[in-house]
Design a protein around this motif. Structure first.
Motif, PDB file in Angstrom:
ATOM      1  N   GLY A  12       0.792  -1.219   0.000  1.00 14.49           N
ATOM      2  CA  GLY A  12       0.000   0.000   0.000  1.00 14.49           C
ATOM      3  C   GLY A  12       0.823   1.267   0.000  1.00 14.49           C
ATOM      4  N   GLU A  53     -12.759  -1.787  -5.568  1.00 19.28           N
ATOM      5  CA  GLU A  53     -11.804  -0.718  -5.259  1.00 19.28           C
ATOM      6  C   GLU A  53     -11.590   0.190  -6.465  1.00 19.28           C
ATOM      7  OE1 GLU A  53     -10.454   0.069  -2.256  1.00 19.28           O
ATOM      8  OE2 GLU A  53     -11.740  -1.518  -1.461  1.00 19.28           O
ATOM      9  N   HIS A  67      -1.799   0.975  -5.235  1.00 20.99           N
ATOM     10  CA  HIS A  67      -2.508   1.246  -3.984  1.00 20.99           C
ATOM     11  C   HIS A  67      -3.906   0.650  -4.027  1.00 20.99           C
ATOM     12  CE1 HIS A  67       0.301   4.910  -3.198  1.00 20.99           C
ATOM     13  NE2 HIS A  67       0.939   3.774  -3.288  1.00 20.99           N
ATOM     14  N   SER A  71      -5.408  -2.185  -1.492  1.00 22.69           N
ATOM     15  CA  SER A  71      -6.712  -2.077  -0.832  1.00 22.69           C
ATOM     16  C   SER A  71      -7.563  -3.311  -1.089  1.00 22.69           C
ATOM     17  CB  SER A  71      -7.461  -0.845  -1.328  1.00 22.69           C
ATOM     18  OG  SER A  71      -7.009   0.302  -0.708  1.00 22.69           O
ATOM     19  N   GLU A  74      -6.209  -6.130   1.004  1.00 18.21           N
ATOM     20  CA  GLU A  74      -6.544  -5.917   2.412  1.00 18.21           C
ATOM     21  C   GLU A  74      -8.012  -6.227   2.673  1.00 18.21           C
ATOM     22  OE1 GLU A  74      -5.296  -1.974   3.471  1.00 18.21           O
ATOM     23  OE2 GLU A  74      -3.188  -2.470   3.169  1.00 18.21           O
ATOM     24  N   LYS A  75      -8.867  -5.906   1.708  1.00 18.22           N
ATOM     25  CA  LYS A  75     -10.302  -6.187   1.854  1.00 18.22           C
ATOM     26  C   LYS A  75     -10.530  -7.688   1.971  1.00 18.22           C
ATOM     27  CE  LYS A  75     -13.615  -3.868  -0.264  1.00 18.22           C
ATOM     28  NZ  LYS A  75     -14.425  -3.293  -1.345  1.00 18.22           N
TER      29      LYS A  75
END
Length: 83
Positions: A12, A53, A67, A71, A74-75
């Motif tokens: 990220g 995203e 990035h 995301s 991470e989700k």
């Protein structure tokens, strides 16, 4: 810190090619060392999170797509992170 959390954080924050490479290696190490943390990541969950995203990024945001990838990962994987 475990390789998954470290790799996601580095992904990220990556701003250079080398930072991106380091983050990907951390994620690869996590997948090898702790495959149970990666069971939520399927092609379907990855592409769904990535599409969600990408839909949220304004056309003129200038946000690097790496990035957005971070995301999305991470989700999908975030609920598996400790603490």
């Amino acid at each position: 810190m475990d390789d998954l959390a470290l790799g996601l954080r580095r992904l990220g924050a990556a701003e250079t090619r080398q930072q991106l490479v380091d983050a990907v290696w951390n994620l690869r190490d996590s997948a090898y060392d702790s495959p149970q943390l990666w069971t939520a990541l399927t092609p379907e969950t990855l592409f769904q999170a990535l599409a969600e995203e990408l839909e949220q990024v304004p056309d003129d945001s200038g946000q690097p797509l790496v990035h957005v990838l971070a995301s999305a990962l991470e989700k999908v994987l975030g609920p598996r992170l400790p603490g």
